[in-house]
Design an enzyme around this catalytic site. Structure first.
Site, PDB file in Angstrom:
ATOM      1  N   ARG A 161      69.051  62.805   9.121  1.00  8.70           N
ATOM      2  CA  ARG A 161      69.661  62.647   7.803  1.00  8.70           C
ATOM      3  C   ARG A 161      71.174  62.883   7.894  1.00  8.70           C
ATOM      4  NH1 ARG A 161      67.353  63.022   2.859  1.00  8.70           N
ATOM      5  NH2 ARG A 161      65.477  64.004   3.745  1.00  8.70           N
TER       6      ARG A 161
ATOM      7  N   LYS B 144      52.364  62.731   3.485  1.00 10.73           N
ATOM      8  CA  LYS B 144      53.388  63.718   3.821  1.00 10.73           C
ATOM      9  C   LYS B 144      53.284  64.873   2.817  1.00 10.73           C
ATOM     10  CE  LYS B 144      58.439  64.113   3.491  1.00 10.73           C
ATOM     11  NZ  LYS B 144      59.687  63.348   3.275  1.00 10.73           N
TER      12      LYS B 144
ATOM     13  N   GLU C 264      62.471  58.998  12.039  1.00 10.89           N
ATOM     14  CA  GLU C 264      62.733  58.586  10.660  1.00 10.89           C
ATOM     15  C   GLU C 264      64.225  58.762  10.368  1.00 10.89           C
ATOM     16  OE1 GLU C 264      62.293  60.739   6.318  1.00 10.89           O
ATOM     17  OE2 GLU C 264      60.696  61.051   7.791  1.00 10.89           O
TER      18      GLU C 264
ATOM     19  N   SER D 109      65.706  69.746  10.491  1.00 15.06           N
ATOM     20  CA  SER D 109      66.699  70.636  11.109  1.00 15.06           C
ATOM     21  C   SER D 109      66.120  71.518  12.206  1.00 15.06           C
ATOM     22  CB  SER D 109      67.366  71.502  10.043  1.00 15.06           C
ATOM     23  OG  SER D 109      66.398  72.270   9.344  1.00 15.06           O
TER      24      SER D 109
END
Length: 211
Positions: A21, A132, A44, A182
């Site tokens: 991201r 998810k 992703e 992260s």
């Protein structure tokens, strides 16, 4: 672009979705290279990342051995854009009925976000490839196990809160796969461009997951 190359076999061999991201093209390509070298298979890239129009198709082009998908898809417009850019699978943080149905129709794997048992069942009933569970940070592994007790045919992909320390327990609880941001894409290593250490980190997580 060709969206037909998603490999379920590759994903199930290493069922860890790495979430990128807000990264630029250079960092994304270096991460993808380390990811591939470590033996992981599924990345992703979120649609709210800068220059997504350049980044996503370039990663698809340069890393044919990886499953490359688009995340944070929240509307039909974003879905159409993701598919045009070459996304091989779709991830959403929410349940959008039209997005799920259109992915099913186009035979593109879709991992919609859900939280409660009702939402999880709804997403699965609409044709989700896996659901998810998001955010899984506060829910933990016990929640996954509890949901799967009555809903044992549903494939769950907990995302948020999965780390090197607990990844094995998520799989032990019955998770089909996990999504990691992260805790997988170490920001310090990326900032210092220490991609060799990042590759080692990826290998450690793969080993901890016993996949």
């Amino acid at each position: 672009m060709d969206n037909s190359r998603f490999s379920t076999q590759k994903f199930e061999a290493t069922p860890i979705v790495g979430i990128l991201r807000g990264l630029d093209l250079e960092a994304t390509l270096n991460i993808a290279e380390a990811f591939s070298k470590a033996g992981l298979t599924t990345l992703e890239i979120t649609m709210n990342s800068p220059n997504i129009e350049t980044v996503l198709p370039e990663v698809v082009r340069l890393f044919p051995e990886l499953n490359i998908g688009a995340g944070t898809v929240c509307s039909q417009e974003e879905l159409d854009k993701a598919i045009d850019l070459g996304s091989q699978f779709i991830v959403t943080p929410i349940i959008d009925v039209d997005v799920i149905k259109n992915c099913v129709k186009k035979e593109i794997p879709i991992f919609p976000g859900a939280y409660t048992p009702t939402e999880i069942y709804t997403a699965w009933s609409l044709g989700a490839t896996a659901v998810k569970v998001f955010p899984a940070t506060q829910l933990g592994t016990t929640y996954i196990k509890d949901v799967l007790a009555p809903l044992n045919t549903i494939k769950l992909l907990p995302t948020g809160g999965v780390s090197l320390d607990n990844i094995s327990s998520f799989f032990a609880a019955g998770a089909y796969g996990v999504g990691m941001g992260s805790s997988l894409i170490d920001k310090k290593m990326v900032a210092s461009k220490d991609y060799q250490s990042l590759e080692s980190h990826f290998k450690s997580i793969k080993k901890a997951a016993s996949v």
